[in-house]
Scaffold this active site. Sequence first.
Site, short mmCIF file in Angstrom:
data_model
loop_
_atom_site.label_atom_id
_atom_site.label_comp_id
_atom_site.label_asym_id
_atom_site.label_seq_id
_atom_site.Cartn_x
_atom_site.Cartn_y
_atom_site.Cartn_z
N ASP A 29 0.81 -1.22 0.00
CA ASP A 29 0.00 0.00 0.00
C ASP A 29 0.84 1.27 0.00
O ASP A 29 2.07 1.22 0.20
CB ASP A 29 -0.95 0.00 1.20
CG ASP A 29 -0.31 -0.57 2.47
OD1 ASP A 29 0.93 -0.52 2.58
OD2 ASP A 29 -1.04 -1.05 3.34
N ASN A 48 -7.30 -2.96 14.33
CA ASN A 48 -8.71 -3.21 13.99
C ASN A 48 -8.87 -4.42 13.07
O ASN A 48 -9.93 -4.65 12.51
CB ASN A 48 -9.33 -1.97 13.33
CG ASN A 48 -8.69 -1.63 11.98
OD1 ASN A 48 -7.77 -2.32 11.53
ND2 ASN A 48 -9.16 -0.58 11.34
N GLU A 70 -9.66 -2.07 5.41
CA GLU A 70 -10.27 -1.80 6.70
C GLU A 70 -11.50 -2.70 6.90
O GLU A 70 -12.01 -3.28 5.93
CB GLU A 70 -10.68 -0.31 6.77
CG GLU A 70 -9.52 0.67 6.57
CD GLU A 70 -8.54 0.74 7.76
OE1 GLU A 70 -8.45 -0.22 8.54
OE2 GLU A 70 -7.86 1.77 7.88
N HIS A 122 -7.12 -4.96 10.24
CA HIS A 122 -6.88 -4.76 8.80
C HIS A 122 -5.59 -5.46 8.35
O HIS A 122 -4.67 -5.68 9.12
CB HIS A 122 -6.88 -3.26 8.42
CG HIS A 122 -5.69 -2.46 8.83
ND1 HIS A 122 -5.77 -1.11 9.09
CD2 HIS A 122 -4.38 -2.78 8.99
CE1 HIS A 122 -4.56 -0.65 9.40
NE2 HIS A 122 -3.70 -1.64 9.34
#
Length: 256
Positions: free
Chosen positions: A78, A147, A154, A149
């Site tokens: 990313d 979280n 996400e 990811h």
Amino acid sequence: MVIKQWQVNPSLRVAVIDDSQEYAQFAADCVCRVLQAKPAAVLGLATGSSPIGLYKELIARYKSGRIDFSQVRTFNLDEYVGLPPEHPQSYRYFMEENLFRHVNVKPENIHIPSGTNTDLSKEAENYAQLLATYGPVDLQVLGLGGNGHIGFNEPGTPFSSRTHVVQLAESTIEANSRFFTSKEQVPRQAVTMGVADIMAAREIMLLASGEQKEQAIKAALEGEVTPQVPASVLQTHNNVTVILDPAAAALLDCIK
Ligand code: F6R
């Protein structure tokens, strides 16, 4: 080296390693094994805190002639939207500083999405195309968001997603603000490989350490397989190694 390892099921191995040097060596051994079998392997790479020790160890092994990147091709997961390659918090800059400029990977074999392309959907499409041309990735290195990811996929991202532009979750912006002078400076968007791109890898190595990852690791490895916990998709992959420190592994039942 005192390393505890569990073959949780035929597709999933978990290693728990306390010492950070041994942790990095264990992860680097996985990379070396892949490159020994296939010197022109395609590596999927992550940024962030989790792989830094691994990259240091790979650099040391390169400098002592134990690993060769001359035929390797790399794909990063990313990049932040809006940060040019020379920005110290861009993932391109991170990779140059923490790995690429220290080893003999050829610049033309390095792929990282551009966060400054004026047409971001075209950028994502081109990246997916490059992955299709040169892939599949032989070994994908992943970190894990608090979280759940993976990449910047996400919670809620479909498992079928390919490289795309994402809005970063508030918790991700919060967590990553530690690298910026203020939270306001953290980009709100990123280009990320999709969940399906990550799952296409032949082998996956997930790195996580610290108490702040214990819930996400528990949910990813022992919770329901759901897009709400993107990393839970790894339960459906056929070749995953998870490398943890004792704090990140604290809630797991599968290793007790
Ligand atoms: C980084 C990436 C992210 C990180 C994750 C964990 O390229 O795709 O998924 O791996 O946010 O970050 P750290 O390792 O900094 O805790």
